[in-house]
Enzyme design. Structure first.
Site, PDB file in Angstrom:
ATOM      1  N   ARG A   1     -12.306   2.697 -14.360  1.00  0.00           N
ATOM      2  CA  ARG A   1     -11.327   3.405 -15.201  1.00  0.00           C
ATOM      3  C   ARG A   1     -11.148   4.864 -14.761  1.00  0.00           C
ATOM      4  O   ARG A   1     -12.117   5.532 -14.411  1.00  0.00           O
ATOM      5  CB  ARG A   1     -11.785   3.368 -16.661  1.00  0.00           C
ATOM      6  CG  ARG A   1     -11.927   1.976 -17.245  1.00  0.00           C
ATOM      7  CD  ARG A   1     -12.313   2.030 -18.722  1.00  0.00           C
ATOM      8  NE  ARG A   1     -13.531   2.762 -18.966  1.00  0.00           N
ATOM      9  CZ  ARG A   1     -14.748   2.210 -19.102  1.00  0.00           C
ATOM     10  NH1 ARG A   1     -14.901   0.899 -19.017  1.00  0.00           N
ATOM     11  NH2 ARG A   1     -15.802   2.960 -19.331  1.00  0.00           N
TER      12      ARG A   1
ATOM     13  N   ASP B   1       0.878  -1.169   0.000  1.00  0.00           N
ATOM     14  CA  ASP B   1       0.000   0.000   0.000  1.00  0.00           C
ATOM     15  C   ASP B   1       0.918   1.222   0.000  1.00  0.00           C
ATOM     16  O   ASP B   1       1.443   1.635   1.037  1.00  0.00           O
ATOM     17  CB  ASP B   1      -0.942  -0.009   1.205  1.00  0.00           C
ATOM     18  CG  ASP B   1      -1.953   1.137   1.141  1.00  0.00           C
ATOM     19  OD1 ASP B   1      -1.711   2.087   0.374  1.00  0.00           O
ATOM     20  OD2 ASP B   1      -2.961   1.085   1.861  1.00  0.00           O
TER      21      ASP B   1
ATOM     22  N   TYR C   1     -19.469  -6.140 -25.477  1.00  0.00           N
ATOM     23  CA  TYR C   1     -20.405  -6.666 -24.469  1.00  0.00           C
ATOM     24  C   TYR C   1     -20.059  -8.103 -24.113  1.00  0.00           C
ATOM     25  O   TYR C   1     -20.899  -8.993 -24.157  1.00  0.00           O
ATOM     26  CB  TYR C   1     -21.847  -6.542 -24.964  1.00  0.00           C
ATOM     27  CG  TYR C   1     -22.306  -5.096 -25.056  1.00  0.00           C
ATOM     28  CD1 TYR C   1     -22.323  -4.288 -23.915  1.00  0.00           C
ATOM     29  CD2 TYR C   1     -22.695  -4.538 -26.259  1.00  0.00           C
ATOM     30  CE1 TYR C   1     -22.715  -2.953 -23.983  1.00  0.00           C
ATOM     31  CE2 TYR C   1     -23.097  -3.208 -26.338  1.00  0.00           C
ATOM     32  CZ  TYR C   1     -23.092  -2.420 -25.194  1.00  0.00           C
ATOM     33  OH  TYR C   1     -23.483  -1.110 -25.260  1.00  0.00           O
TER      34      TYR C   1
HETATM   35  C1  LIG Z   1      -2.559   4.229   3.492  1.00  0.00           C
HETATM   36  C2  LIG Z   1      -3.721   4.529   2.581  1.00  0.00           C
HETATM   37  N1  LIG Z   1      -4.198   3.533   1.816  1.00  0.00           N
HETATM   38  C3  LIG Z   1      -5.225   3.736   0.967  1.00  0.00           C
HETATM   39  C4  LIG Z   1      -5.831   4.963   0.870  1.00  0.00           C
HETATM   40  C5  LIG Z   1      -7.004   5.120  -0.023  1.00  0.00           C
HETATM   41  O1  LIG Z   1      -6.808   6.017  -1.069  1.00  0.00           O
HETATM   42  P1  LIG Z   1      -8.035   6.791  -1.725  1.00  0.00           P
HETATM   43  O2  LIG Z   1      -8.443   7.878  -0.787  1.00  0.00           O
HETATM   44  O3  LIG Z   1      -7.500   7.294  -3.020  1.00  0.00           O
HETATM   45  O4  LIG Z   1      -9.131   5.811  -1.929  1.00  0.00           O
HETATM   46  C6  LIG Z   1      -5.345   6.023   1.638  1.00  0.00           C
HETATM   47  C7  LIG Z   1      -5.962   7.361   1.514  1.00  0.00           C
HETATM   48  O5  LIG Z   1      -5.957   8.185   2.378  1.00  0.00           O
HETATM   49  C8  LIG Z   1      -4.267   5.804   2.529  1.00  0.00           C
HETATM   50  O6  LIG Z   1      -3.793   6.773   3.310  1.00  0.00           O
END
Ligand SMILES: Cc1ncc(COP(=O)(O)O)c(C=O)c1O
Length: 415
Positions: free
Chosen positions: A245, A170, A235
């Protein structure tokens, strides 16, 4: 005349009376590309060329062959989980000190988030805690590069090999961050980035999945595009999916933002390191520890712990005093993710109906995350780090001023 030595909260003059750098940063590059897209009349991903170009350039800048741009950095996590083949009831290890989406994406993939604690000093998922949390049902782990410092990826890669786990980085905070010689987002099976308003590059909203695996990239692209496949009919839909997207206007802005990323990231990292060196001289202040593998920190946040017994004041009073001194700062998350009502009440909507009975998040224990949330964490925002070094000196001076006046502030609180 207010005294510069007296705290602003007590009627003195503030340490900083000019604004810091503002966010977002934009200019003629964004404007030019946006107008070009507007006049092209090609506003959708499937008609225009902006998103396709952005995917290529962002992926390449992050050491990846593939980029799949999506509507935000929450669905990017979910798409990665589904593309990885995560099934109903599988367990996915996540930190409790992160934004809601890291764990919510697991539930929305019908899988079980299992919380493993973070390291008290670097604020990232602790590999030892992850190892303890692994069960035969564990199928994936999501290390968050929290605040923009890469998690200890060598350890996660080794754990993943040993236990056959999928690794999703992440990297919502980690645009341009580097671990060893590898770019954040290129180390696990997938990277997931966000372009929401606060992030280090932004189009208001947006996200991208990065990967070096051709098969996983094809799976993500199909899920992002209603289950379509290359060469298939319009489709013709092959897998459960949706329209995730990213639009062309956002990609136009992001292409311009990407051109600024390298210089902005270098600046944030240099300023962040300098501020850390100054703040760590103050008793009770512990800036996020930089791990040896962190070649570049993207400082989406500058994070620290404040130990009240050593500093002489509790966090809430320090934050109020700093804000009065002209330093924008906050306490960040108020409680660990597993203490959120959604987990305590298992309010998972249609998801996890088969496994819900055996889940009990009231038993989850993550004392490091709890301590940081409840008592110690302080955040400064990335945009403060885009200014000159003297801005860092102002921030450090404000902390020093609050520390020097701690007894006075304590007396006032009890007067
Ligand atoms: C650590 C982390 N992961 C995921 C996200 C999710 O991102 P988004 O707000 O673009 O959905 C965030 C957003 O604040 C985040 O701080």
């Amino acid at each position: 005349m207010p005294s510069p030595h007296k705290l602003a909260i007590s009627g003195g003059s503030p340490a900083r009376n000019r604004p810091f750098s503002t966010w977002p940063v934009f200019g003629k590059f964004e404007e030019k590309r946006l107008l070009r897209t507007l006049h092209s009349g090609k506003w959708g991903r499937l008609q225009g060329e902006e998103t396709a170009e952005f995917e290529k350039r962002f992926a390449a800048a992050h050491g990846c062959e593939h980029g799949i741009a999506v509507v935000n950095g929450s669905v990017s996590l979910r798409i990665a989980l589904i593309a990885a083949g995560i099934q109903s009831g599988d367990e996915v290890i996540v930190p409790p000190y992160t934004f809601f989406s890291t764990a919510a994406a697991v539930i929305e993939s019908n899988a079980i988030p299992v919380f493993a604690d973070i390291d008290l000093n670097d604020f990232n998922l602790d590999p030892k805690a992850v190892e303890r949390a692994i069960t035969p049902r564990t199928k994936a782990v999501i290390p968050v590069h929290f605040a923009g410092q890469p998690a200890d990826m060598d350890r996660f890669t080794a754990l993943a090999k040993k236990h056959k786990l999928v690794v999703i980085e992440d990297a919502a905070h980690a645009h341009g961050a580097i671990y060893g010689e590898q770019k954040a987002g290129s180390i696990g099976h997938f990277g997931s980035f966000s372009f929401q308003s606060s992030k280090n590059m932004t189009a208001g909203e947006g996200g991208i999945i990065t990967t070096n695996d051709n098969g996983l990239a094809a799976a993500c692209r199909s899920i992002q595009n209603c289950g379509r496949i290359p060469g298939g009919l319009w489709y013709e839909h092959h897998v459960i999916s949706s329209n995730y997207r990213l639009g062309e206007f956002q990609s136009s802005v992001l292409l311009a933002q990407l051109d600024r990323l390298e210089s902005q990231t270098k600046k944030r990292d240099a300023n962040g390191q300098y501020l850390a060196s100054r703040l760590s001289r103050i008793p009770g202040i512990y800036p996020q520890k930089r791990i040896p593998g962190c070649t570049r920190h993207s400082y989406h946040l500058f994070m620290m712990r404040l130990v009240a017994a050593e500093f002489g004041l509790p966090r809430n009073r320090v934050i109020k005093a700093l804000q009065a001194e002209g330093i924008p700062c906050s306490a960040g998350y108020g409680f660990s993710l597993h203490h959120q009502p959604i987990f305590q009440n298992k309010a998972f909507g249609p998801y996890l109906s088969d496994s819900r009975a055996r889940l009990d998040y009231s038993k989850t224990e993550c004392p490091n995350s709890d301590l940081i949330c409840r008592e110690q964490g302080i955040w400064l925002d990335q945009s403060l780090f885009l200014g000159p070094r003297r801005d860092m000196d102002d921030i450090a001076s404000a902390f020093e001023k609050v520390f020097e006046n701690r007894e006075c502030l304590n007396r006032e609180a009890f007067a």
